[in-house]
Design an enzyme around this catalytic site. Structure first.
Site, PDB file in Angstrom:
ATOM      1  CB  SER A  82      29.160 -58.603  -0.677  1.00  0.00           C
ATOM      2  OG  SER A  82      29.044 -59.025  -2.014  1.00  0.00           O
ATOM      3  CG  ASP A 194      27.165 -61.719  -1.087  1.00  0.00           C
ATOM      4  OD1 ASP A 194      27.132 -60.896  -0.157  1.00  0.00           O
ATOM      5  OD2 ASP A 194      27.552 -61.433  -2.232  1.00  0.00           O
TER       6      ASP A 194
END
Length: 327
Positions: A82, A194
């Protein structure tokens, strides 16, 4: 008729030749120099840095990197999830701390995202292509100055997908596509989201390193009441991650955790404060990190063949894992 000068030259030349022959014979019959096992030097241990996700809180990674660079702590490989994948990719590409700081201060939502008609997500991060193209010094893993692993999650299979080669920008975009907020990224036959869905900090991607340092920028506190759909989703993921922290905490040697509880997930305007929080946590961790690097050094013989003996290593089963947060 003899010439005195010629006789002297011949005599001198004969002495030189005889001395040379003696040295050659001595060398041929001499015993090879044996390495001295007591004369050794230390081989520096390889350090891997795993940077976790945390949306705007990921800016704190810049502060951690700053302290490591200023104190000449060498980083041999990075892994990112991320927001951590952006910081890791930028540093691995050759970005200086100054460049990272400038980029963090200028970061805003509309620079990497735009709202869209909701179907699989309320926003798209396609603008991140331009942002990363300007920030990174290269576009492929092969061009990086340091080895890098970027981790995303496959929403179809639930697998962690680790990228180490090929295009750099698409894997980073995928690793930053928070489910529910951003549209998933279709790439290499996978539907990617993510990386935090498969783990907060990508320590597993740093296999082979002598020392693995994890930087966790997830908010550990609880909010009283969610004020938006995204906070509901975010809190749900955070709770799940807290219940499964052993997946990564048990596989690293040192954890740096900046105090970022007072920062909202989208407070990009507080970049300097977030960087300072990262610096504070890294300074506090520095003595333990230096001690760990000394303990993990490998002794190498300075003559002959290399003879390596690894010094006593800290083990998760035999010693407590140091967790360092800023005060």
């Amino acid at each position: 008729m003899r010439f005195p000068l010629r006789s002297q030259v011949e005599a001198q030349l004969g002495k030189v030749l005889r001395a040379t022959v003696r040295e050659i014979r001595r060398f041929a019959h001499s015993r090879p120099i044996q390495p001295n096992p007591n004369k050794q030097s230390l081989r520096r241990p390889r350090l891997g840095l795993a940077l976790g996700g945390g949306f705007a809180r990921g800016i704190a990674h810049v502060g951690v990197l700053k302290v490591l660079v200023e104190n000449q702590i060498p980083i041999d490989a990075l892994a990112g999830i991320s927001a951590g994948s952006i910081a890791a990719a930028a540093f691995a590409s050759g970005c200086t701390i100054e460049e990272l700081t400038v980029a963090a201060r200028s970061l805003r939502w509309n620079k990497f995202a735009r709202w869209t008609i909701p179907r699989l997500g309320f926003a798209t991060n396609e603008r991140m292509d331009l942002l990363l193209s300007k920030l990174l010094h290269c576009r492929t893993f092969e061009q990086l100055k340091l080895p890098l692993a970027v981790v995303a999650g496959d929403i179809r299979t639930g697998e962690a997908v680790t990228f180490r080669e090929g295009d750099l920008i698409m894997p980073v975009r995928a690793s930053c596509s928070f489910p529910g907020l951003f549209l998933p990224i279709e790439y290499q036959g996978r539907l990617l989201v993510d990386g935090v869905v498969v783990g907060s900090v990508p320590v597993a991607a740093l296999g082979g390193m002598d020392v693995v340092v994890a930087v966790n920028v997830q908010n550990k506190g609880f909010i009283e009441r969610p004020s938006s759909l995204f906070e509901v989703v975010g809190e749900s993921f955070r709770i799940a991650q807290n219940l499964n922290q052993s997946n990564w905490r048990d596989h690293c040697d040192l954890i740096i955790e900046p105090m970022i509880e007072d920062f909202h997930w989208d407070e990009f305007g507080r970049a300097d404060e977030l960087i300072a929080a990262g610096e504070m946590a890294a300074w506090k961790a520095l003595p333990a990190l230096r001690k760990l690097l000394r303990e993990r050094a490998t002794r190498v013989a300075t003559q002959g063949e290399r003879h390596e003996t690894t010094l006593a290593l800290a083990s998760p089963e035999t010693s407590p894992l140091p967790t360092l947060s800023s005060p």
